[in-house]
Design an enzyme around this catalytic site. Structure first.
Site, PDB file in Angstrom:
ATOM      1  N   ASN A 103     -10.336 110.142 -35.885  1.00  0.00           N
ATOM      2  CA  ASN A 103     -10.271 111.566 -35.549  1.00  0.00           C
ATOM      3  C   ASN A 103      -8.910 112.190 -35.825  1.00  0.00           C
ATOM      4  O   ASN A 103      -8.782 113.414 -35.876  1.00  0.00           O
ATOM      5  CB  ASN A 103     -10.645 111.781 -34.075  1.00  0.00           C
ATOM      6  CG  ASN A 103      -9.756 110.996 -33.131  1.00  0.00           C
ATOM      7  OD1 ASN A 103      -9.707 109.778 -33.195  1.00  0.00           O
ATOM      8  ND2 ASN A 103      -9.059 111.684 -32.251  1.00  0.00           N
ATOM      9  N   HIS A 104      -7.862 111.365 -36.038  1.00  0.00           N
ATOM     10  CA  HIS A 104      -6.535 111.901 -36.363  1.00  0.00           C
ATOM     11  C   HIS A 104      -6.263 111.926 -37.865  1.00  0.00           C
ATOM     12  O   HIS A 104      -5.125 112.150 -38.280  1.00  0.00           O
ATOM     13  CB  HIS A 104      -5.446 111.073 -35.664  1.00  0.00           C
ATOM     14  CG  HIS A 104      -5.422 111.245 -34.179  1.00  0.00           C
ATOM     15  ND1 HIS A 104      -5.231 112.465 -33.575  1.00  0.00           N
ATOM     16  CD2 HIS A 104      -5.552 110.341 -33.173  1.00  0.00           C
ATOM     17  CE1 HIS A 104      -5.251 112.317 -32.255  1.00  0.00           C
ATOM     18  NE2 HIS A 104      -5.456 111.039 -31.989  1.00  0.00           N
ATOM     19  N   ASP A 112      -5.860  99.519 -34.323  1.00  0.00           N
ATOM     20  CA  ASP A 112      -5.144 100.763 -34.605  1.00  0.00           C
ATOM     21  C   ASP A 112      -3.628 100.589 -34.625  1.00  0.00           C
ATOM     22  O   ASP A 112      -3.016 100.253 -33.608  1.00  0.00           O
ATOM     23  CB  ASP A 112      -5.503 101.819 -33.564  1.00  0.00           C
ATOM     24  CG  ASP A 112      -6.999 102.078 -33.465  1.00  0.00           C
ATOM     25  OD1 ASP A 112      -7.773 101.103 -33.488  1.00  0.00           O
ATOM     26  OD2 ASP A 112      -7.387 103.246 -33.335  1.00  0.00           O
ATOM     27  N   HIS A 134      -7.840 101.646 -28.290  1.00  0.00           N
ATOM     28  CA  HIS A 134      -6.565 100.920 -28.260  1.00  0.00           C
ATOM     29  C   HIS A 134      -6.506  99.805 -27.231  1.00  0.00           C
ATOM     30  O   HIS A 134      -5.434  99.260 -26.972  1.00  0.00           O
ATOM     31  CB  HIS A 134      -5.395 101.892 -28.011  1.00  0.00           C
ATOM     32  CG  HIS A 134      -5.119 102.819 -29.144  1.00  0.00           C
ATOM     33  ND1 HIS A 134      -3.869 103.367 -29.372  1.00  0.00           N
ATOM     34  CD2 HIS A 134      -5.928 103.322 -30.119  1.00  0.00           C
ATOM     35  CE1 HIS A 134      -3.920 104.170 -30.428  1.00  0.00           C
ATOM     36  NE2 HIS A 134      -5.166 104.150 -30.893  1.00  0.00           N
ATOM     37  N   HIS A 185     -15.295 104.353 -35.089  1.00  0.00           N
ATOM     38  CA  HIS A 185     -14.163 104.922 -34.353  1.00  0.00           C
ATOM     39  C   HIS A 185     -14.721 105.836 -33.267  1.00  0.00           C
ATOM     40  O   HIS A 185     -15.052 107.001 -33.520  1.00  0.00           O
ATOM     41  CB  HIS A 185     -13.277 105.698 -35.326  1.00  0.00           C
ATOM     42  CG  HIS A 185     -11.906 105.990 -34.806  1.00  0.00           C
ATOM     43  ND1 HIS A 185     -10.893 105.051 -34.808  1.00  0.00           N
ATOM     44  CD2 HIS A 185     -11.378 107.102 -34.257  1.00  0.00           C
ATOM     45  CE1 HIS A 185      -9.796 105.581 -34.301  1.00  0.00           C
ATOM     46  NE2 HIS A 185     -10.076 106.830 -33.953  1.00  0.00           N
ATOM     47  N   GLU A 223      -5.038 105.392 -38.493  1.00  0.00           N
ATOM     48  CA  GLU A 223      -5.041 106.827 -38.210  1.00  0.00           C
ATOM     49  C   GLU A 223      -3.888 107.262 -37.301  1.00  0.00           C
ATOM     50  O   GLU A 223      -3.619 108.455 -37.178  1.00  0.00           O
ATOM     51  CB  GLU A 223      -6.374 107.240 -37.585  1.00  0.00           C
ATOM     52  CG  GLU A 223      -6.602 106.720 -36.181  1.00  0.00           C
ATOM     53  CD  GLU A 223      -7.258 107.772 -35.294  1.00  0.00           C
ATOM     54  OE1 GLU A 223      -7.729 108.794 -35.809  1.00  0.00           O
ATOM     55  OE2 GLU A 223      -7.265 107.572 -34.076  1.00  0.00           O
ATOM     56  N   ASN A 224      -3.199 106.309 -36.686  1.00  0.00           N
ATOM     57  CA  ASN A 224      -2.045 106.617 -35.833  1.00  0.00           C
ATOM     58  C   ASN A 224      -0.739 106.110 -36.426  1.00  0.00           C
ATOM     59  O   ASN A 224       0.274 106.020 -35.737  1.00  0.00           O
ATOM     60  CB  ASN A 224      -2.210 105.986 -34.447  1.00  0.00           C
ATOM     61  CG  ASN A 224      -3.440 106.452 -33.709  1.00  0.00           C
ATOM     62  OD1 ASN A 224      -4.249 105.645 -33.267  1.00  0.00           O
ATOM     63  ND2 ASN A 224      -3.601 107.757 -33.567  1.00  0.00           N
TER      64      ASN A 224
END
Length: 261
Positions: free
Chosen positions: A67-68, A8, A178, A151, A39-40
């Protein structure tokens, strides 16, 4: 054939480290195809068009999400028309974007990348296991290699997905927590597995975010706006080596690189 999966990417520190290190990693390990969870990538929350272009320009072939994925509303402007982004395929109903896509690598290998989201301690999406079955039916006979980014939060759910897909896909790579886990292995059916590939972002942080802000949230149980930390960064990844004759996974290896400052 060698595939690199990068953990990530968190904010500008993670993106900068990818841009600095990825070309040399590709040369060192003779990498043919690069996947990264992004996604981050935009300040820890979602992704934007310019950031997507930045990461693809750095040498990443496919960006998976989680999810983000919807946190930065700019994603709605391009996700339907960007084949290099794959979001969790088990979002219910008519959802923007795609849950999987098949790519042709530089050596003409057909690589299908699947993104799924867990449900334990996560959003209550459609069943990721049944969604995996559906996707595998749809890509049957059209792929040489299938890589699944699962994820998910719970290690039990990730392990369950690994065993469920053993022998059906090339690799199940866990993302989201993470923290790189030390359980990489090739399962009896030939599927490479790791519970979590880790993070690409600031080391002196809490999951990439400023320590003091995250600690304040734990201590007070009140809402806190978390921001991406600064300082020395790490790049976590796994390297998958394949037999070029039959596309079976020969090895899965954890790797980690650091920034100089």
């Amino acid at each position: 054939m060698n595939i690199l999966f990068i953990g990530d990417i968190v904010g500008r520190p993670g993106r900068n480290l990818v841009k600095v290190l990825l070309p040399s990693i590709i040369r060192e390990h003779k990498v043919d195809f690069v996947i990264a969870n992004a996604e981050n990538a935009a300040g820890g929350k979602g992704i934007t068009g310019p950031i997507k272009d930045e990461l693809v320009g750095a040498g990443i072939d496919v960006l998976t999400m989680g999810n983000h994925v919807w946190d930065n509303k700019a994603v709605f402007d391009f996700i339907d028309n960007e084949p290099r982004i794959v979001r969790p395929g088990n979002y219910p109903g008519d959802c923007p974007g795609q849950g999987y896509h098949t790519y042709i690598s530089g050596n003409c290998t057909r690589v299908t990348v699947v993104n799924l989201s867990g449900r334990v301690f996560m959003n209550n999406l459609d069943c990721p296991f049944r969604t995996a079955d559906r996707i595998l039916d749809e890509v049957k006979g059209t792929s040489d290699v299938i890589i699944v980014d699962f994820h998910a939060e719970a290690t039990s759910e990730k392990q369950a997905m690994g065993w469920y897909l053993d022998g059906k896909v090339s690799a199940v790579i866990g993302t989201h927590t993470h923290v790189q886990t030390a359980d990489e292995r090739i399962l009896p059916g030939g599927t490479a597995y790791i519970t979590d590939v880790g993070m690409t972002g600031p080391m002196d942080s809490i999951l990439g975010m400023v320590k003091e802000e995250a600690l304040h949230k734990f201590l007070t149980q009140r809402p806190v706006r978390l921001t991406v930390a600064r300082g020395r960064s790490q790049l976590d990844a796994v390297l998958l080596r394949f037999d070029p004759e039959n596309f079976t996974v020969k090895t899965i290896k954890r790797i980690r690189y650091y920034s100089e400052e």
